[in-house]
Write a protein that holds these residues in place. Structure first.
Motif, short mmCIF file in Angstrom:
data_model
loop_
_atom_site.label_atom_id
_atom_site.label_comp_id
_atom_site.label_asym_id
_atom_site.label_seq_id
_atom_site.Cartn_x
_atom_site.Cartn_y
_atom_site.Cartn_z
N HIS A 1 0.83 -1.21 0.00
CA HIS A 1 0.00 0.00 0.00
C HIS A 1 0.86 1.26 0.00
N ILE A 2 1.91 1.25 0.81
CA ILE A 2 2.77 2.44 0.89
C ILE A 2 3.50 2.66 -0.43
N ASP A 3 3.94 1.55 -1.05
CA ASP A 3 4.62 1.67 -2.35
C ASP A 3 3.69 2.26 -3.41
N SER A 4 2.44 1.81 -3.44
CA SER A 4 1.50 2.39 -4.41
C SER A 4 1.30 3.87 -4.13
N SER A 5 1.16 4.20 -2.86
CA SER A 5 0.93 5.61 -2.53
C SER A 5 2.10 6.47 -2.99
N THR A 6 3.32 5.96 -2.80
CA THR A 6 4.51 6.69 -3.22
C THR A 6 4.54 6.86 -4.75
N ARG A 7 4.24 5.77 -5.45
CA ARG A 7 4.19 5.86 -6.92
C ARG A 7 3.12 6.85 -7.36
N ASN A 8 1.98 6.82 -6.68
CA ASN A 8 0.90 7.72 -7.05
C ASN A 8 1.26 9.19 -6.82
N LEU A 9 2.02 9.45 -5.75
CA LEU A 9 2.46 10.84 -5.52
C LEU A 9 3.35 11.29 -6.68
N GLN A 10 4.19 10.38 -7.17
CA GLN A 10 5.05 10.73 -8.32
C GLN A 10 4.20 10.97 -9.55
N SER A 11 3.17 10.17 -9.72
CA SER A 11 2.28 10.38 -10.87
C SER A 11 1.53 11.69 -10.77
N ILE A 12 1.13 12.05 -9.54
CA ILE A 12 0.45 13.33 -9.36
C ILE A 12 1.39 14.47 -9.74
N SER A 13 2.67 14.33 -9.38
CA SER A 13 3.64 15.35 -9.79
C SER A 13 3.73 15.44 -11.31
N ALA A 14 3.65 14.28 -11.96
CA ALA A 14 3.69 14.28 -13.44
C ALA A 14 2.45 14.98 -14.01
N VAL A 15 1.29 14.75 -13.38
CA VAL A 15 0.07 15.43 -13.82
C VAL A 15 0.25 16.95 -13.67
N LEU A 16 0.78 17.37 -12.52
CA LEU A 16 0.96 18.81 -12.29
C LEU A 16 1.93 19.41 -13.30
#
Ligand code: NAG
Length: 192
Positions: free
Chosen positions: A121-136
């Motif tokens: 779960h923590i690994d997905s959350s970390t990956r998702n934060l990186q993806s959110i940065s890519a969206v921004l």
């Protein structure tokens, strides 16, 4: 006002999957900024759902799921009047610095948790934060340079439990991150 996030294409999961794959590509470091703005809010909704799953898993976790030391996290409460009165750079700074803090906090949580289900779960959350940065980045939202260590950041607080941290993570995504994406100028013109 129309929610422009809903105007894009047929609502199918294949499309969402393609977007997610694209984001994983984009969130690799050292790639140039994407040209096309990612305005599909289903992407963020998917990350919010995963953040909720992580939060739920942490609440029922009984062993190997504690946070070793307290961590600094962003404020999640949204006062709409205050938010609306901020200019684009202030809003970007608030979200980008919050995402950065959450990334640091999740890294620390990852090292102090030993439960393997929580790890994923923590690994997905970390990956998702990186993806959110890519969206921004795709929306040309102003980037953020992390502060020198030891500098006290404004608008932050500390949490000392893993469940509090994941709750803050969830609330930050569905609050300020969502608001920033909804207001992004790159997504305000009609899709034709
Ligand atoms: C946004 O507001 C801050 C603080 O009031 C100010 O320093 C900054 O110049 C403003 N930026 C823009 C682009 O208006």
């Amino acid at each position: 006002m129309l929610d422009r996030w809903d105007l894009i294409g047929p609502n199918n999961s294949i499309r969402l999957f393609a977007l997610l794959l694209m984001l994983l590509e984009l969130s690799r470091p050292a790639l140039p900024s994407p040209v096309r703005p990612i305005c599909d809010l289903r992407v963020l909704n998917h990350f919010i759902k995963e953040a909720r799953d992580a939060d739920t898993a942490m609440k029922v976790c009984r062993e190997g799921c504690s946070l070793a030391q307290s961590v600094t996290v962003p404020q999640t409460r949204v006062d709409f009047e205050v938010w609306e009165n901020k200019n684009a750079s202030e809003q970007a700074l608030e979200v980008q610095s919050g995402l950065w803090l959450l990334q640091q906090a999740l890294n620390l949580l990852r090292t102090s948790v030993t439960n393997t289900e929580l790890h994923s779960h923590i690994d997905s959350s970390t990956r998702n934060l990186q993806s959110i940065s890519a969206v921004l980045r795709s929306l040309n939202i102003q980037e953020y340079s992390p502060p020198q260590t030891g500098v006290e950041q404004e608008g932050t607080w500390t949490v000392s439990s893993a469940t509090d941290l994941l709750q803050v993570h969830l609330n930050f995504l569905r609050g300020k991150v969502r608001l920033l994406l909804l207001g992004a100028p790159a997504c305000q013109h009609d899709v034709s």
